[in-house]
Design an enzyme around this catalytic site. Structure first.
Site, PDB file in Angstrom:
ATOM      1  N   ASP A  16      -0.336   5.046   0.955  1.00  0.00           N
ATOM      2  CA  ASP A  16      -0.472   6.154   1.948  1.00  0.00           C
ATOM      3  C   ASP A  16      -0.270   5.693   3.528  1.00  0.00           C
ATOM      4  OD1 ASP A  16      -0.874   8.667   0.408  1.00  0.00           O
ATOM      5  OD2 ASP A  16      -2.608   7.532  -0.589  1.00  0.00           O
TER       6      ASP A  16
ATOM      7  N   ASP B  84      -1.692  -0.842   5.979  1.00  0.00           N
ATOM      8  CA  ASP B  84      -1.999  -0.095   7.107  1.00  0.00           C
ATOM      9  C   ASP B  84      -3.306  -0.525   7.469  1.00  0.00           C
ATOM     10  OD1 ASP B  84      -2.644   2.291   5.085  1.00  0.00           O
ATOM     11  OD2 ASP B  84      -3.075   2.992   7.051  1.00  0.00           O
TER      12      ASP B  84
ATOM     13  N   SER C 207      -2.453   1.372  -4.510  1.00  0.00           N
ATOM     14  CA  SER C 207      -2.918   2.576  -3.603  1.00  0.00           C
ATOM     15  C   SER C 207      -4.258   3.120  -3.864  1.00  0.00           C
ATOM     16  CB  SER C 207      -1.981   3.766  -3.836  1.00  0.00           C
ATOM     17  OG  SER C 207      -2.262   5.072  -3.211  1.00  0.00           O
ATOM     18  N   ALA C 208      -5.172   3.361  -3.069  1.00  0.00           N
ATOM     19  CA  ALA C 208      -6.109   3.955  -3.163  1.00  0.00           C
ATOM     20  C   ALA C 208      -6.052   5.642  -3.286  1.00  0.00           C
ATOM     21  CB  ALA C 208      -7.327   3.599  -2.240  1.00  0.00           C
TER      22      ALA C 208
ATOM     23  N   GLU D 214     -13.658   4.919   8.277  1.00  0.00           N
ATOM     24  CA  GLU D 214     -12.657   3.885   7.712  1.00  0.00           C
ATOM     25  C   GLU D 214     -11.852   3.139   8.699  1.00  0.00           C
ATOM     26  OE1 GLU D 214      -9.424   5.899   5.549  1.00  0.00           O
ATOM     27  OE2 GLU D 214      -8.445   3.703   4.955  1.00  0.00           O
TER      28      GLU D 214
ATOM     29  N   ASP E  11       0.813  -1.276   0.010  1.00  0.00           N
ATOM     30  CA  ASP E  11      -0.090  -0.191  -0.184  1.00  0.00           C
ATOM     31  C   ASP E  11       1.012   1.314   0.111  1.00  0.00           C
ATOM     32  OD1 ASP E  11      -2.511   1.714   0.553  1.00  0.00           O
ATOM     33  OD2 ASP E  11      -1.383   1.801   2.485  1.00  0.00           O
TER      34      ASP E  11
ATOM     35  N   LYS F  17      -9.734  -3.354  -2.785  1.00  0.00           N
ATOM     36  CA  LYS F  17      -8.462  -3.741  -3.629  1.00  0.00           C
ATOM     37  C   LYS F  17      -8.489  -5.178  -4.243  1.00  0.00           C
ATOM     38  CE  LYS F  17      -5.529  -0.115  -1.558  1.00  0.00           C
ATOM     39  NZ  LYS F  17      -4.258   0.210  -0.600  1.00  0.00           N
TER      40      LYS F  17
HETATM   41  P1  TMP Z   1      -3.714   4.020   0.112  1.00  0.00           P
HETATM   42  O1  TMP Z   1      -4.566   3.046  -0.453  1.00  0.00           O
HETATM   43  O2  TMP Z   1      -2.595   4.569  -0.447  1.00  0.00           O
HETATM   44  O3  TMP Z   1      -3.384   4.021   1.556  1.00  0.00           O
HETATM   45  O4  TMP Z   1      -4.713   5.639   0.034  1.00  0.00           O
HETATM   46  C1  TMP Z   1      -5.845   5.541   0.644  1.00  0.00           C
HETATM   47  C2  TMP Z   1      -5.963   6.450   2.045  1.00  0.00           C
HETATM   48  O5  TMP Z   1      -6.309   7.888   1.592  1.00  0.00           O
HETATM   49  C3  TMP Z   1      -6.936   5.951   3.131  1.00  0.00           C
HETATM   50  O6  TMP Z   1      -6.480   5.707   4.068  1.00  0.00           O
HETATM   51  C4  TMP Z   1      -7.845   7.342   3.222  1.00  0.00           C
HETATM   52  C5  TMP Z   1      -6.915   8.381   2.569  1.00  0.00           C
HETATM   53  N1  TMP Z   1      -7.663   9.371   1.971  1.00  0.00           N
HETATM   54  C6  TMP Z   1      -7.357  10.857   2.469  1.00  0.00           C
HETATM   55  O7  TMP Z   1      -6.597  11.118   3.095  1.00  0.00           O
HETATM   56  N2  TMP Z   1      -8.082  11.962   1.800  1.00  0.00           N
HETATM   57  C7  TMP Z   1      -8.967  11.635   0.812  1.00  0.00           C
HETATM   58  O8  TMP Z   1      -9.619  12.807   0.529  1.00  0.00           O
HETATM   59  C8  TMP Z   1      -9.538  10.335   0.392  1.00  0.00           C
HETATM   60  C9  TMP Z   1     -10.496  10.008  -0.606  1.00  0.00           C
HETATM   61  C10 TMP Z   1      -8.613   9.424   1.010  1.00  0.00           C
HETATM   62 MG    MG Z   2      -2.860   3.333   3.248  1.00  0.00          MG
END
Ligand code: TMP
Ligand code: MG
Length: 301
Positions: free
Chosen positions: A43, A230, A156-157, A88, A41, A205
């Site tokens: 973030d 995470d 990554s989301a 979340e 992942d 995912k």
């Molecule tokens: P990741 O899959 O790379 O961890 O990214 C997703 C993360 O992004 C998730 O933990 C929530 C965060 N997120 C924000 O911080 N701000 C936002 O506006 C959105 C839609 C998600």
């Molecule tokens: Mg993450």
């Protein structure tokens, strides 16, 4: 634990079954780097959760810059974050319950971003001016994988274009990296008009893994997987791997530690509590990618 990995003896490292972790790592080391792939992942997994007591921005939050969005958009995105982020990470709700709410969050944010007519040529500035930060030890992590030609799938989301710029500016965008994320779609004048493809959020995912990761040629024939995340939703990132042999999952428990500790220990093989570094993944990868000759040398000297 193996003397080669003192990092795993730290009290911030939790394991439901130490012996299984040990056996998995040994099996991966015996199979060698040629059988390994790493799926991570981005973030709050490859990037830090906080620095000097302040939260480090996610790829979405890096866009919170006057070069790209106005004050009204900033305010709305913060409100959405304050509403949906607690959902979340809420330990009392199931993934099924969270799923439609995550779709809502991502959809609203992406609509807001599109309204802002973000320009592609401003993204690099936004990343430069942001306090985005990869975890300590990131250089060793990226370089070790590149050196041993182990593919790294970053799943990554977040926003793919921003993610790429973060790793590029940190000089670790090596050719072994593959990325699955939400990519921006720009019109001919370089203005954001949509997001490409199927939306990826924290709890779908698995679908992305089956439709995208499963087709990546560079990942074929590598049945051993180190998975890092995470969120509990990150555990499905390896669902596209055909006939996996050894899978080791590493979970960063950054927030809501007491509430989530039990479920993390039950779900990930290794849980890292409030650890802002990549020291443990690095120790594991160093061990797995060490060839048997080196190992013998290490025990003889
Ligand atoms: P990741 O899959 O790379 O961890 O990214 C997703 C993360 O992004 C998730 O933990 C929530 C965060 N997120 C924000 O911080 N701000 C936002 O506006 C959105 C839609 C998600
Ligand atoms: Mg993450």
């Amino acid at each position: 634990f193996p003397m080669q990995m003192p990092e795993l003896a730290k009290c911030s490292v939790l394991m439901r079954e130490r012996s299984r972790v040990e056996e998995t790592i040994h099996a991966m080391q015996r199979a060698g780097a040629g059988s390994l792939q790493v799926i991570s992942d981005f973030d709050m997994t490859l990037t830090r959760f906080a620095h000097n007591g302040k939260r480090v921005p996610t790829t979405h939050n890096i866009l919170d810059n006057r070069l790209l969005i106005n004050e009204d958009c900033t305010r709305k995105m913060r409100e959405l974050l304050n509403t949906y982020y607690p959902i979340e990470i809420d330990a009392s709700r199931s993934a099924e319950e969270k799923l439609p709410l995550m779709v809502e969050w991502w959809t609203k944010v992406h609509e807001l971003l599109i309204e802002q007519k973000i320009r592609r040529d401003m993204l690099a500035h936004a990343v430069k001016e942001s306090s985005a930060m990869l975890r300590d030890g990131y250089k060793v992590f990226f370089e070790c994988l590149a050196e041993h030609q182990v593919p790294l799938l970053i799943f990554s989301a977040g926003v793919g274009d921003v993610l790429e710029e973060v790793i590029r500016q940190n000089h670790v965008f090596h050719p072994n990296i593959h990325i699955i994320s939400n990519y921006m779609d720009f019109d001919q004048t370089g203005v954001l008009q949509a997001f490409k493809g199927q939306l990826i959020h924290t709890f779908n995912k698995r679908e992305g893994a089956l439709s995208h990761a499963a087709g990546l040629r560079e990942l074929q024939g590598r049945p051993n997987v180190v998975l890092m995340g995470d969120s509990l939703g990150d555990l499905t990132m390896a669902d596209g791997v055909s006939e996996p042999q050894n899978v080791l999952t590493i979970g960063f428990l950054n927030d809501q530690v007491e509430e989530r500790k039990e479920s993390y220990i039950n779900s990930f093989d290794v849980v890292l509590v409030k650890d802002e570094t990549l020291d443990v993944p690095n120790a594991i990868l160093r061990y797995i990618t060490s060839s048997r000759d080196e190992m013998q040398h290490a025990t003889l000297t």
